[in-house]
Write a protein that holds these residues in place. Structure first.
Motif, PDB file in Angstrom:
ATOM      1  N   GLU B 248      19.100  22.445 -12.226  1.00  0.00           N
ATOM      2  CA  GLU B 248      20.275  21.784 -11.644  1.00  0.00           C
ATOM      3  C   GLU B 248      20.773  20.689 -12.568  1.00  0.00           C
ATOM      4  O   GLU B 248      21.952  20.332 -12.544  1.00  0.00           O
ATOM      5  N   LEU B 249      19.821  20.150 -13.333  1.00  0.00           N
ATOM      6  CA  LEU B 249      20.215  19.121 -14.298  1.00  0.00           C
ATOM      7  C   LEU B 249      19.518  19.402 -15.622  1.00  0.00           C
ATOM      8  O   LEU B 249      18.315  19.686 -15.656  1.00  0.00           O
ATOM      9  N   ASN B 295      27.590  25.470 -18.269  1.00  0.00           N
ATOM     10  CA  ASN B 295      28.761  24.720 -17.788  1.00  0.00           C
ATOM     11  C   ASN B 295      29.238  25.281 -16.448  1.00  0.00           C
ATOM     12  O   ASN B 295      29.404  26.487 -16.294  1.00  0.00           O
ATOM     13  N   GLY B 296      29.449  24.376 -15.488  1.00  0.00           N
ATOM     14  CA  GLY B 296      29.941  24.801 -14.179  1.00  0.00           C
ATOM     15  C   GLY B 296      28.851  25.288 -13.239  1.00  0.00           C
ATOM     16  O   GLY B 296      29.070  25.405 -12.042  1.00  0.00           O
ATOM     17  N   ARG B 297      27.675  25.589 -13.805  1.00  0.00           N
ATOM     18  CA  ARG B 297      26.572  26.103 -12.978  1.00  0.00           C
ATOM     19  C   ARG B 297      25.573  25.013 -12.616  1.00  0.00           C
ATOM     20  O   ARG B 297      24.777  25.176 -11.697  1.00  0.00           O
ATOM     21  N   ILE B 298      25.571  23.935 -13.385  1.00  0.00           N
ATOM     22  CA  ILE B 298      24.597  22.868 -13.134  1.00  0.00           C
ATOM     23  C   ILE B 298      25.327  21.630 -12.640  1.00  0.00           C
ATOM     24  O   ILE B 298      26.556  21.538 -12.707  1.00  0.00           O
ATOM     25  N   LYS B 299      24.530  20.666 -12.139  1.00  0.00           N
ATOM     26  CA  LYS B 299      25.151  19.458 -11.589  1.00  0.00           C
ATOM     27  C   LYS B 299      25.438  18.416 -12.660  1.00  0.00           C
ATOM     28  O   LYS B 299      26.185  17.463 -12.414  1.00  0.00           O
ATOM     29  N   GLY B 300      24.807  18.583 -13.811  1.00  0.00           N
ATOM     30  CA  GLY B 300      25.113  17.624 -14.867  1.00  0.00           C
ATOM     31  C   GLY B 300      24.198  17.745 -16.071  1.00  0.00           C
ATOM     32  O   GLY B 300      23.140  18.384 -16.007  1.00  0.00           O
ATOM     33  N   TYR B 301      24.674  17.180 -17.156  1.00  0.00           N
ATOM     34  CA  TYR B 301      23.859  17.029 -18.365  1.00  0.00           C
ATOM     35  C   TYR B 301      23.463  15.566 -18.469  1.00  0.00           C
ATOM     36  O   TYR B 301      24.267  14.670 -18.172  1.00  0.00           O
ATOM     37  N   LEU B 302      22.249  15.324 -18.940  1.00  0.00           N
ATOM     38  CA  LEU B 302      21.804  13.948 -19.199  1.00  0.00           C
ATOM     39  C   LEU B 302      21.413  13.852 -20.669  1.00  0.00           C
ATOM     40  O   LEU B 302      20.427  14.460 -21.104  1.00  0.00           O
ATOM     41  N   SER B 303      22.209  13.125 -21.433  1.00  0.00           N
ATOM     42  CA  SER B 303      21.940  12.965 -22.859  1.00  0.00           C
ATOM     43  C   SER B 303      20.982  11.790 -23.050  1.00  0.00           C
ATOM     44  O   SER B 303      21.243  10.685 -22.581  1.00  0.00           O
TER      45      SER B 303
END
Lengths: 246, 356
Positions: B248-249, B295-303
């Motif tokens: 999810e993330l 992209n669009g499938r997860i709730k977010g990216y955390l860099s």
């Protein structure tokens, strides 16, 4: 007996230097020496930034264009990779003595087995005649309109004296302002190349050369200026020859 | 047989085994062990080691050696790497392959010799002049420090380009087990284009200079440059995925930070949190092909990266396609896996604001 001037085999196109410029003579001398030593197929030259860039379009050997001031470092990398080749740099005074002074001195200090040719005309030529490290005191340039002031700019740099601090194979200063000195300069270049091919060590030939365009003179006035003013500050001759200690 | 080695030594030994026969460099922490190792081992391999008077001389000696056909390398860090960038631009313009290592430290200006990942912008955005791009490999282990030198030289030759290995102080200084790759010999006459003295194919001599001068007509040069970088962009993207399938993330991290993120994935999964890691192996080209899958499938990216303001996060945002991007620039502190799990929980609970 008729004398005809042959174009050396190692020149493949007319040069594009200004009328009265000394570069064309120095390039011809290098080409003649390479022809006579039968070395053109084994030669790699490294060109400086400035008028030296134009050599790419006239000298028929493998050539590399270096970053400004770094020609001797690049040449050292080439020579250490291909020790059997003749490797020389072709630089102006701005390139070799201003921005590239560290590379020049440390190539001598490490006794890199290359030949550095420095064409000293006392100005940054390609950019329009600004003051260089070798501009004479009092000489007017685009960045010393009232003449070089030693209190502001210091005194001209004598690269032969600086290089003499190190244990090198050959150091000589020639000039191309008259026929006798052109012949001597050719011999200096030949000696340097011969010593390099014998594996002796660092060799450098500085050549005093006219730049009528940026000196704002006719070609005749420019060579007279060398004879009357420049050589007083930069005396000619061989400064290191044969006393190289390995 | 595996050996226990320091990261910088593994990279240096990797270089020798990859056929590198000229190294020219200058001391700067935290890359100095590469210099020290090669000062004694390069000669044993029949190569040349030169401690140059400056980074400028180092990179230019490498340019000469590479132009003459050798596999040549230099390394530096932070301020010293900045000095090499003129040379990297020249290598790019001349289309000469060479490998440049940046063992990153921290901070702006002199900065600090402590751990950091402060040079992302510099290496991925063409820090030198003219708008070139350089493939950048980011090792995350002692093993990869050795392996990626091979990869870097192969890519450099295949695309005739300089290649950067972006290591960092932690990867360079840590001890780890490494299976050293078998050594290869490089033939300096392998390529026709290298400087070696004119021949029948080049009767007036090779002219190795910016390809803008001789190799392309005025109208052909810019298309050539575009095609050259498009090819690298399309063909070189590499990445590693950890627990991405149902994530999810996704954390995005490279080098030392990616190691901590891996641990954070393990901890999070233990708590039933669907976290994963996307680790770019190439920083340029950035692995955007991987991101298009999520992209669009997860709730977010955390860099997650070790610098003050976040640098890679801008590339994550550029390719996120509208998916929310969160940023955790950990500054001079190495990320902490438990803190990351807490942060991920907060993000998934909607308590943290995205940066893009």
């Amino acid at each position: 007996m008729a004398i005809t001037k042959q174009i050396p085999d190692t020149i493949f196109a007319a040069n594009s230097f200004c009328p009265g410029c000394g570069h064309g003579i120095v390039i011809r001398l290098i080409a003649e020496v390479l022809d006579e030593m039968d070395l053109s197929d084994r030669t790699i030259g490294v060109l400086a930034v400035g008028c030296s860039c134009l050599v790419n379009r006239t000298l028929a050997v493998d050539l590399m264009q270096s970053a400004h001031g770094r020609a001797t470092a690049a040449a050292a990398g080439i020579k250490r990779t291909r020790p059997g080749n003749l490797v020389f740099t072709y630089q102006g005074d701005g390139d070799a003595i201003s921005i590239g002074i560290a590379e020049t001195l440390y190539s001598a200090q490490r006794d890199e087995k290359i030949t550095q040719i420095i064409v000293n005309n006392g100005v940054f030529g390609m950019t329009g005649g600004q003051m260089s490290p070798t501009t004479l005191v009092g000489q007017r340039t685009a960045t010393s309109e009232k003449g070089r002031n030693s209190e502001i700019n210091g005194d001209p740099v004598n690269i032969m004296k600086l290089l003499s601090q190190f244990n090198t194979a050959y150091l000589a200063r020639g000039s191309v302002h008259d026929a006798a000195n052109i012949l001597k300069t050719k011999q200096y270049i030949r000696t340097a190349f011969e010593l390099q091919m014998r594996g002796e060590g660092f060799t450098c030939v500085e050549v005093i050369s006219p730049c009528p365009t940026n000196w704002h003179m006719t070609p005749d006035q420019a060579v007279e200026r060398i004879a009357n003013e420049v050589l007083e500050v930069y005396p000619l001759g061989e400064f290191v020859k044969g006393e190289h200690q390995k | 047989m595996k050996k226990l080695m320091k990261g910088n030594y593994a990279l240096a030994e990797g270089a020798i085994r990859a056929g590198c026969r000229l190294f020219a460099g200058y001391p700067i922490t935290p890359q100095t062990e590469i210099l020290e190792y090669l000062s004694s081992h390069m000669a044993e391999a029949g190569g040349t080691f030169v401690q140059t008077e400056s980074e400028l001389a180092g990179i230019n000696m490498v340019i000469g050696a590479a132009a003459a056909g050798a596999r040549a390398m230099t390394s530096s860090s932070g301020p010293g790497f900045s000095l090499k960038q003129e040379g990297i631009s020249y290598l790019s313009s001349m289309e000469v392959p060479a490998v440049i290592v940046d063992v990153m430290r921290y901070g702006i200006g002199l900065g600090n010799v402590v751990l950091g990942q402060a040079d992302y912008f510099q290496v991925t955005k063409g820090g030198g002049h003219g708008g070139y791009k350089v493939p950048v490999y980011a090792p995350a282990s002692v093993q990869e420090n050795a392996d990626f030198v091979f990869k870097a030289f192969d890519t450099a030759e295949a695309y005739r380009t300089p290649v950067i290995i972006l290591s960092d102080a932690a990867i360079g200084q840590m001890m780890g087990s490494v299976e050293l790759p078998d050594p290869i010999e490089h033939d300096i006459n392998k390529f026709d284009w290298t400087l070696k003295g004119r021949d029948a194919r080049h009767p007036t001599g090779r002219k190795m200079t910016d390809v803008i001068y001789y190799d392309y007509a005025f109208d052909d040069y810019d298309p050539h440059i575009r095609a050259r970088y498009a090819k690298m962009h399309d063909e070189l993207q590499e990445w590693e995925e950890v627990e991405t399938e149902d994530a999810e993330l996704l954390m995005v991290a490279y080098g030392i930070s990616s190691r901590v993120c891996k641990e954070a994935v393990r901890l999070a999964r233990g708590e039933g949190i669907k976290a994963g890691l996307l680790r770019p192996i190439t920083l340029w080209p950035f692995p955007e092909k991987a991101m298009t899958k999520f992209n669009g499938r997860i709730k977010g990216y955390l860099s997650v990266e070790m610098n003050a303001c976040g640098q890679m996060v801008e590339d994550v945002a550029l390719h996120a396609g509208g998916t929310k991007v969160y940023s955790d620039p950990t500054g001079r502190k190495v990320a902490d896996s438990e803190d990351l799990v807490a942060l991920i929980k907060d993000i998934l609970a909607g308590k943290i604001e995205e940066v893009f």
